[in-house]
Design an enzyme around this catalytic site. Structure first.
Site, PDB file in Angstrom:
ATOM      1  N   ALA A 182       0.808  -1.227   0.000  1.00  0.00           N
ATOM      2  CA  ALA A 182       0.000   0.000   0.000  1.00  0.00           C
ATOM      3  C   ALA A 182       0.837   1.271   0.000  1.00  0.00           C
ATOM      4  O   ALA A 182       0.313   2.345   0.286  1.00  0.00           O
ATOM      5  CB  ALA A 182      -0.934   0.002   1.208  1.00  0.00           C
ATOM      6  N   ALA A 183       2.113   1.168  -0.340  1.00  0.00           N
ATOM      7  CA  ALA A 183       2.981   2.343  -0.275  1.00  0.00           C
ATOM      8  C   ALA A 183       2.487   3.460  -1.193  1.00  0.00           C
ATOM      9  O   ALA A 183       2.451   4.630  -0.805  1.00  0.00           O
ATOM     10  CB  ALA A 183       4.409   1.955  -0.637  1.00  0.00           C
ATOM     11  N   GLY A 184       2.094   3.099  -2.417  1.00  0.00           N
ATOM     12  CA  GLY A 184       1.629   4.111  -3.354  1.00  0.00           C
ATOM     13  C   GLY A 184       0.330   4.759  -2.912  1.00  0.00           C
ATOM     14  O   GLY A 184       0.152   5.973  -3.031  1.00  0.00           O
ATOM     15  N   ASP A 185      -0.598   3.962  -2.387  1.00  0.00           N
ATOM     16  CA  ASP A 185      -1.873   4.516  -1.917  1.00  0.00           C
ATOM     17  C   ASP A 185      -1.664   5.414  -0.704  1.00  0.00           C
ATOM     18  O   ASP A 185      -2.327   6.449  -0.556  1.00  0.00           O
ATOM     19  CB  ASP A 185      -2.840   3.384  -1.564  1.00  0.00           C
ATOM     20  CG  ASP A 185      -3.253   2.581  -2.779  1.00  0.00           C
ATOM     21  OD1 ASP A 185      -3.279   3.152  -3.888  1.00  0.00           O
ATOM     22  OD2 ASP A 185      -3.544   1.382  -2.628  1.00  0.00           O
TER      23      ASP A 185
END
Length: 299
Positions: free
Chosen positions: A239-242
């Protein structure tokens, strides 16, 4: 802030190395975690301090109930999250020991989100910004963006999963946040600077995320910002991008200068990759503040 998009249950298997085609490997752990790019960004925004509403759909099943409960526990307004017959969306994720992942998404209920439903226009109109992704039908993305444009609400789009996008979508986007792969799909350029120049012909502002190499910002006024990533030992990058987009959008919507907005988003992303899971990995505003206070160097 309103997030119009997907909600999934993430089915996550942790392995030393991912299997090749035709290969079976032993995993060490399995988890079910509420996710989906829309729900993830809503939780990231809420934890960053924004009043956040989630608009989308879940199925009439146990996963749908758990997704709704998770969002509510994270202080996300779920009055725009409708229940439809059938199954909730799922994401089948393999996470390896290097923190990398591969994902198969089955849309299910997300496929019904083809337009704003009753009450959604009012939610969008009352928001400081609208966050969109591409895990729901493109008709739904376009209609939501058009609704935001009519009411003067800025639109932030994460073009993932990566597909070529028509002008009917991009003409309604204010800030585009692709990763390197998505930027290449949209432009045909693998060099971030070339991709940036091409994308700025279509949208006013762009942030290209580049994993452990940080992020790259540009706008039509000619401003450019290179933001290095904060060092972090990654255990799960799911979930790094989110997390990055949710925190960035809150900072931008509240008038934070772009460089500081990128710093906060980068810090939040660094914190998230050090934790397992998607929604469960996202930091609070206080955790981001403490991380930045402890970080060395002036960004």
């Amino acid at each position: 802030m309103t997030v119009f998009g997907s909600c999934n249950m993430d089915l996550v298997a942790y392995v030393a190395t991912p299997p090749q085609r035709g290969e079976t490997v032993h995993g060490r752990e399995f988890r079910t975690v509420s996710g989906g790019k829309g729900a993830n960004q809503a939780i990231a925004a809420a934890r960053a301090g924004a009043h956040t509403a989630m608009v989308g759909a879940v199925g009439a099943d146990e996963f749908g109930a758990r997704i709704r409960e998770t969002l509510q526990r994270c202080a996300v307004d779920t009055r725009g999250l409708r229940e439809v017959p059938g199954h909730s969306g799922t994401a089948h994720i393999v996470v390896d020991d290097a923190g990398g992942n591969s994902i198969i998404v089955i849309p299910a209920a997300n496929g019904t989100v083809t337009a704003p439903a009753e009450g959604d226009e009012e939610r969008i109109a009352a928001s400081q910004s609208l966050l969109l992704q591409l895990e729901i039908p493109l008709d739904g993305v376009t209609a939501a963006a058009e609704t935001a444009r009519r009411h003067g609400v800025p639109v932030v789009l994460t073009p993932a999963p990566a597909v070529e996008l028509p002008a009917s979508v991009l003409d309604r986007v204010d800030v585009l946040v692709p990763n390197e792969h998505e930027a290449a799909v949209l432009t045909g350029h693998h060099d971030p600077e070339q991709a940036m120049r091409d994308l700025l012909k279509r949208v006013p502002e762009v942030v290209i995320t580049m994993g452990d190499r940080g992020s790259f910002y540009g706008n039509r006024a000619g401003d450019r910002i290179d933001m290095p990533a904060y060092p972090a030992r990654a255990v799960d990058t799911t979930a790094a991008g989110d997390t990055f987009v949710g925190v960035l959008s809150v900072a931008v919507a509240t008038g934070v200068q772009r460089r500081e907005a990128l710093r906060r988003a980068s810090a939040a992303s660094a914190l998230s990759v050090q934790r397992n899971g998607a929604s469960s990995s996202m930091p609070t505003a206080r955790e981001v503040d403490e991380f930045l206070a402890a970080a060395t160097g002036d960004r």
